[in-house]
Scaffold this active site. Structure first.
Site, PDB file in Angstrom:
ATOM      1  N   SER A  59       0.849  -1.188   0.000  1.00  0.00           N
ATOM      2  CA  SER A  59       0.000   0.000   0.000  1.00  0.00           C
ATOM      3  C   SER A  59       0.884   1.237   0.000  1.00  0.00           C
ATOM      4  O   SER A  59       2.027   1.200   0.485  1.00  0.00           O
ATOM      5  CB  SER A  59      -0.888   0.017   1.247  1.00  0.00           C
ATOM      6  N   TYR A  69       0.084  -0.313  10.660  1.00  0.00           N
ATOM      7  CA  TYR A  69      -0.311  -0.672   9.301  1.00  0.00           C
ATOM      8  C   TYR A  69       0.819  -0.343   8.326  1.00  0.00           C
ATOM      9  O   TYR A  69       1.183  -1.162   7.476  1.00  0.00           O
ATOM     10  CB  TYR A  69      -1.587   0.073   8.907  1.00  0.00           C
TER      11      TYR A  69
END
Length: 313
Positions: free
Chosen positions: A157, A182
């Site tokens: 990501s 994350y």
């Protein structure tokens, strides 16, 4: 740092769909594993790959939910797998090795994002454990089944730019931040591909990492509506307001392109976005995420933590 992170001008872009990148590509006889292949961009990847003729294995923590989501798609099989549980990973790999059918592509699309602080196994932070360590153990345990010429695709990501690897505290034992956690897990996804490509390319196996783009999918389950409004993703009625959001079909394109496009023949160990090789820097991939020394260091740590090193030397 010299880098192969340079655009190849693929002719595709942010609005390209998974079906479009597979136009003219016949996947008949190919066997493909897609983690998370029953939800969000994973589901769209499964649909596109199956439509091109491949047989797709979709491991799932909730097999019945997966079966319902995949009902009516020909050539798809499910099996049970919980990436946050290394015993489940081993059991899944043992079953597949007993079956003995090799994989022509492994697409690691499953993941969790911005969850509340959660510990699994020996106290591991859930996002690092699921997004990285679970996939690391899975691919290494399946090493005997990864075919010569196969590609391993690690779905990262743009969020990787939130955090490099926190070598002094990778499991956030000294204060938890869900977005940093994350980001670290997504950096780990990139570094995994960098070093796997280095280890496996003499077997004809290449590895890629990628940013699929911003897509509103069940991945956002831990991000409240209020938070999404504050982040500028949606309005108060839940409608997307950011003009850079992709549809799930568009979000699945880059990982599908990574797994099967002949434009990437002879390449590997790179980070992709919008169906092209990303540049290093702002808007592309962070330098620390494609650093080969960082990648080697993370591989060693991951092998130590999981007890698995199927591609190691």
């Amino acid at each position: 740092m010299s880098t192969p992170q340079q655009s190849i001008n693929s002719g595709f872009g942010a609005k390209t769909t998974a079906a479009e990148v597979l136009e003219g590509i016949d996947l008949t006889g190919k066997h493909v594993l897609v983690t998370g292949g029953y939800s969000g961009i994973g589901l769209e990847t499964t649909k596109a790959v199956a439509a091109a003729g491949a047989e797709v294995l979709v491991p799932a923590r909730r097999p019945k939910v997966a079966e319902e989501a995949l009902d009516g798609i020909a050539g798809v099989e499910t099996d049970e797998l919980d990436l946050a549980d290394l015993a489940s990973v081993q059991a899944f790999a043992d079953r597949r090795i007993a079956v003995g059918r090799p994989f022509d592509a492994v697409i690691d699309s499953a993941g969790v994002m911005a969850c509340p602080e959660t510990r699994v196994g020996p106290g591991w932070e859930l996002q690092f454990a699921t997004n990285h360590l679970g996939h690391f153990a899975l691919v290494n345990r399946l090493a005997p089944l990864v075919s010569e010429g196969a590609r391993v695709v690690s779905v990262s990501s743009g969020g990787h730019r939130r955090s490099a690897i926190r070598w002094d505290d990778p499991h956030f034992e000294r204060g938890y931040d869900r977005w940093e956690a994350y980001g670290q897990s997504k950096t780990a996804n990139v570094l995994f591909a960098v070093h796997l490509d280095r280890l496996a390319q003499d077997r004809g196996i290449r590895a890629f990492a990628l940013h699929p783009g911003g897509i509103l999918t069940p991945l956002q389950r831990h991000v409240s509506r209020e938070d999404q409004v504050e982040l500028g993703w949606i309005d108060a009625d839940g409608n997307p307001v950011a003009d850079w959001f992709k549809t799930p079909e568009q979000g699945a394109a880059t990982q599908t392109w990574a797994a099967f496009s002949p434009q990437l023949d002879g390449k590997g160990g790179v980070y992709l976005q919008d169906c092209d090789v990303a540049e290093v820097g702002e808007g592309g991939v962070a330098e620390y995420a494609v650093d080969p020394d960082e990648a080697e260091r993370l591989w060693a740590l991951s092998a130590e933590l999981t007890g698995v090193d199927g591609f190691g030397r």
